[in-house]
Design a protein around this motif. Structure first.
Motif, PDB file in Angstrom:
ATOM      1  N   GLN A  78       0.937  -1.255  -0.362  1.00  0.00           N
ATOM      2  CA  GLN A  78      -0.110   0.578   0.250  1.00  0.00           C
ATOM      3  C   GLN A  78       1.012   1.199  -0.154  1.00  0.00           C
ATOM      4  OE1 GLN A  78      -3.183  -0.399   3.026  1.00  0.00           O
ATOM      5  NE2 GLN A  78      -3.500   1.916   2.722  1.00  0.00           N
ATOM      6  N   PRO A  79       0.894   2.674  -0.920  1.00  0.00           N
ATOM      7  CA  PRO A  79       1.436   3.317  -0.967  1.00  0.00           C
ATOM      8  C   PRO A  79       1.383   4.103   0.305  1.00  0.00           C
ATOM      9  CG  PRO A  79      -0.673   3.803  -2.380  1.00  0.00           C
ATOM     10  CD  PRO A  79      -0.579   2.313  -1.842  1.00  0.00           C
ATOM     11  N   TYR A 113      -6.583   2.181  -2.854  1.00  0.00           N
ATOM     12  CA  TYR A 113      -6.342   1.525  -1.258  1.00  0.00           C
ATOM     13  C   TYR A 113      -7.261   2.232  -0.012  1.00  0.00           C
ATOM     14  CZ  TYR A 113      -2.137  -0.794  -3.737  1.00  0.00           C
ATOM     15  OH  TYR A 113      -1.188  -0.674  -4.656  1.00  0.00           O
ATOM     16  N   VAL A 114      -6.902   1.353   0.937  1.00  0.00           N
ATOM     17  CA  VAL A 114      -8.119   1.704   1.442  1.00  0.00           C
ATOM     18  C   VAL A 114      -7.006   2.339   2.696  1.00  0.00           C
ATOM     19  CG1 VAL A 114     -10.117   1.132   3.119  1.00  0.00           C
ATOM     20  CG2 VAL A 114     -10.060   0.508   1.448  1.00  0.00           C
ATOM     21  N   ASN A 115      -7.346   3.211   3.346  1.00  0.00           N
ATOM     22  CA  ASN A 115      -6.136   3.368   4.345  1.00  0.00           C
ATOM     23  C   ASN A 115      -6.232   3.098   5.179  1.00  0.00           C
ATOM     24  OD1 ASN A 115      -4.831   5.685   3.372  1.00  0.00           O
ATOM     25  ND2 ASN A 115      -6.435   7.376   3.126  1.00  0.00           N
ATOM     26  N   GLU A 116      -5.160   2.242   6.215  1.00  0.00           N
ATOM     27  CA  GLU A 116      -5.089   1.535   7.061  1.00  0.00           C
ATOM     28  C   GLU A 116      -6.039   2.425   8.658  1.00  0.00           C
ATOM     29  OE1 GLU A 116      -1.148  -0.367   7.478  1.00  0.00           O
ATOM     30  OE2 GLU A 116      -1.840  -1.219   5.613  1.00  0.00           O
TER      31      GLU A 116
END
Lengths: 584, 115
Positions: free
Chosen positions: A581-582, B112-115
């Motif tokens: 993940q970036p 992307y889903v932020n963590e």
């Protein structure tokens, strides 16, 4: 009247003869059955007892598909068809045999078929090889006289040429050569069993007798490699693209996890088909260049010199020196390949433009500041050889690994001139796996992991049994702060090439262009281009290290022009494949 | 009919009670030495036949076992062939060249889903 045997009567003589004959019989039987007992038992056993080898099945080799093992090397039973030409010709079935073999065996039929059939003075002629079970069944259905079959186990490669040089091959005698097959031959071979039993005329084992022995074979170990077949395939494709793009002749790549030492891909081109190893004309393609072809790594090693200098506290990225494009060491003058960045410049600039003078200066600063003293040379040797493990075998589980060489400062040749050259990657020989493993230790915080290609095994029930997590064989190769600075510096160096990476990731690397030594001197018309780098979501989480080399006969190739695009192609694909993940 | 010569044996020794019949009978058939020999020979032959029958039966099991062993090897070979075929069908090159793969397109963007 009571008959009596009188002395000298015929009856008495007859009785004597009978007794004498009986005595002879008794002695003869005693001789045969008691004195010659062992001899005749041995003869009988030779005739009746069949001693057979129960062949162990060679262990299969797996690659990973993500985290699931998939078969890369398997076994298949095929048949060698042989004939008794005398019987075949007697049976008048030659035409039928010819027709059946052409129809069924096809390409497996040997070109010497006609000669074999006509060799009536021979009782054994091979007419076809590697016939499948289905083909053999079809031939057997014809009940042709004088035709026999011999079952043979052979290796099968469902993925074709994938990772051929890492795998190696198994020769006609069942012995592993090169790669994993060669290195792990004993474990893969297993132990043959033994059968010793009385048989009938058709060789059917019978339970008669008490001396029957049956020791079952112990099959070879099924090995799961760390190679991910998707990454391997991508790496091979990227190499092929690179060779085509640069009109090169050969290229190699290693992709590894810097936090475990696990090799995710290892490829070389040109390669070969391990199922047809016997058709290879040039034996050099069997060699896995990433482990067995030491070369002068060139400017990639500047990251090693920089790490040594930072770790010893004699320099940092922002420190400066006066670059004149030339620097004198003893009676030699060393120049930069890229000229013009003269004046007072930082070591970051020296790394970005790969200026040799900057790294010779660092070597001098490891000494008294103006000379590469014995202390400086000892320090460099300690870091390069003892901590980053250049010039020695890594111990990766592959056959024919080469050690390379680093001249010790205690050696007469280990003088200041040599060590000035070593500071920018010349005057030492190392393999790609050595350079990539040492670089992994530099960027992971200082833990050196032995590179490994074995992830675990698959047991008899088909269950994957992963090995325990690898432990570093050396900690503190560099300090954590040194590791951070090298990552930053290589990231900055790579940032000079705009638009080559996916945005949001932290990628760093260093180009290398090494001259080739031909007939003892550096050739002007031939170089090896390399690129060594890493990638991850941010500076603290490097997920992979990739090292690429590409070379062409009588071609001058450059690290940034020819090797870096291969790195970038693999790196950008890998970010998606590994689902990184970036964060940037 | 013959009778044994009676010898005196005390009742205590015989454990017989009063008023019981004390006469013992013997079979009228007498076997001579030849008959004995024939009978022994017959017994040996019968035992021999039993042995041969059992041994033959064991050998019969051997043939059965061999047949089953051959079947097992044949099935093992078939299994191995099928495994190889399965591995070939799921190999990367096969998958890449499949019609399904040819229909696939590259995603325009990845989120992307932020963590």
């Amino acid at each position: 009247m009571k008959p009596e045997l009188r002395k000298g009567s015929r009856s008495r003589i007859l009785a004597g003869i009978v007794l004498a004959i009986a005595t002879i019989f008794v002695f003869r039987l005693f001789y045969l059955q008691v004195i010659q007992h062992d001899h005749y038992v041995a003869l009988a056993q030779a005739e009746q007892v069949k001693r057979d080898r129960l062949p162990a099945s060679r262990g299969e080799i797996y690659a990973l598909n993500g985290s699931t093992p998939v078969k890369l090397v398997m076994n298949e039973t095929v048949y060698t068809v042989f004939i008794d030409p005398f019987v075949v010709n007697q049976s008048k079935e030659v035409d039928e045999l010819r027709q059946v073999m052409k129809d069924v065996a096809g390409g497996n039929l040997l070109s010497t078929f006609e000669d074999s059939v006509n060799a009536t003075d021979s009782r054994y002629q091979v007419i076809a090889k590697r016939v499948t079970r289905t083909q053999a069944e079809k031939i057997k259905e014809k009940h042709l006289k004088g035709v026999r079959f011999l079952a043979v186990s052979q290796r099968v490669y469902p993925e074709g040429q994938l990772a051929a040089q890492a795998l190696g091959f198994v020769n006609a005698d069942g012995v592993g050569n090169y790669g994993l097959e060669g290195y792990m031959n004993d474990e893969l071979s297993g132990v043959d069993g033994k059968l010793e039993t009385v048989t009938d005329v058709s060789d059917v084992p019978l339970t008669i007798g008490s001396g029957n022995i049956r020791i079952p074979a112990k099959d070879g170990k099924n090995i799961v490699t760390t190679i991910d077949r998707n990454i391997q395939s991508k790496a091979e494709q990227a190499l092929a693209d690179g060779i085509k793009r640069s009109n090169a002749t050969d290229a190699s790549v290693v992709v590894m996890d810097p936090n475990t030492g696990k090799v995710m891909a290892m490829a070389n081109l040109p390669t070969y088909d391990p199922s047809k190893y016997y058709e290879v004309k040039d034996g050099a393609v069997f060699n896995n260049a990433t482990i067995s072809a030491p070369y002068e790594p060139g400017s990639d090693v500047k990251t090693y010199t920089m790490a040594t200098a930072i770790d010893k506290g004699v320099a940092k990225a922002t420190d400066t020196y006066n670059n004149t494009d030339y620097i004198k060491v003893d009676d030699r003058t060393i120049s930069n390949a890229t000229k013009g960045h003269t004046g007072v410049i930082s070591f970051q600039t020296a790394l970005t433009w790969s200026l040799n003078t900057g790294f010779v200066t660092l070597a001098q600063r490891l000494g008294n500041g103006t000379e590469i003293t014995k202390t400086a040379r000892d320090t460099m040797y300690q870091y390069f050889h003892d901590r980053f493990k250049l010039g020695q075998k890594t111990g990766i589980e592959l056959a024919n690994e080469a050690a390379g060489i680093i001249i010790s400062p205690d050696d007469a040749d280990g003088n200041a001139v040599r060590y000035s050259n070593m500071s920018f990657g010349q005057g030492l020989d190392a393999t790609i796996i050595q350079v990539a493993s040492g670089f992994s230790a530099i960027i992971n915080g200082g833990n050196y992991y032995k590179p490994t290609i074995i992830a675990g095994s698959v047991n008899d029930d088909g269950v994957y049994m992963p090995n325990e997590a690898p432990q570093p064989i050396e900690t503190g190769a560099v300090q954590a702060s040194t590791s951070q600075q090298i990552k930053e510096m290589t990231h900055v160096a790579r940032s000079g090439f705009a638009g080559i990476d996916k945005p949001g990731y932290y990628i760093g690397g260093k180009t290398g262009t090494s001259q080739v030594i031909r007939n003892g001197v550096y050739a002007d018309d031939e170089t090896i281009a390399t690129y060594l780098g890493y990638g991850g979501s941010d500076i603290d989480h490097p997920e992979y290290v990739i090292m690429v080399s590409i070379h062409g006969d009588h071609k001058v190739l450059g690290g940034s022009v020819d090797a870096m695009p291969i790195f970038s192609e693999i790196s950008n694909w890998l970010l998606d494949y590994l689902k990184i993940q970036p964060k940037g | 009919m013959s009778q044994n010569t009676n010898y005196y044996v005390s009742r205590r020794q015989q454990n017989w009670s009063r008023n019981q019949n004390t006469t013992r009978f013997q079979s009228a058939v007498k076997l001579g030495p030849v008959a004995h020999t024939v009978l022994v020979a017959l017994m040996i032959i019968v035992l021999g036949l039993i042995y041969v029958t059992q041994a033959t039966r064991t050998t019969g099991y051997d043939y059965e076992a061999q047949k089953i062993d051959n079947q097992i090897s044949s099935y093992a070979e078939q299994k191995s062939e099928l495994e190889v075929e399965s591995a070939r069908l799921t190999a990367l090159e096969t998958v890449k060249n499949s019609n399904v793969a040819k229909e696939m397109t590259t995603p325009a963007s990845t989120q992307y889903v932020n963590e």
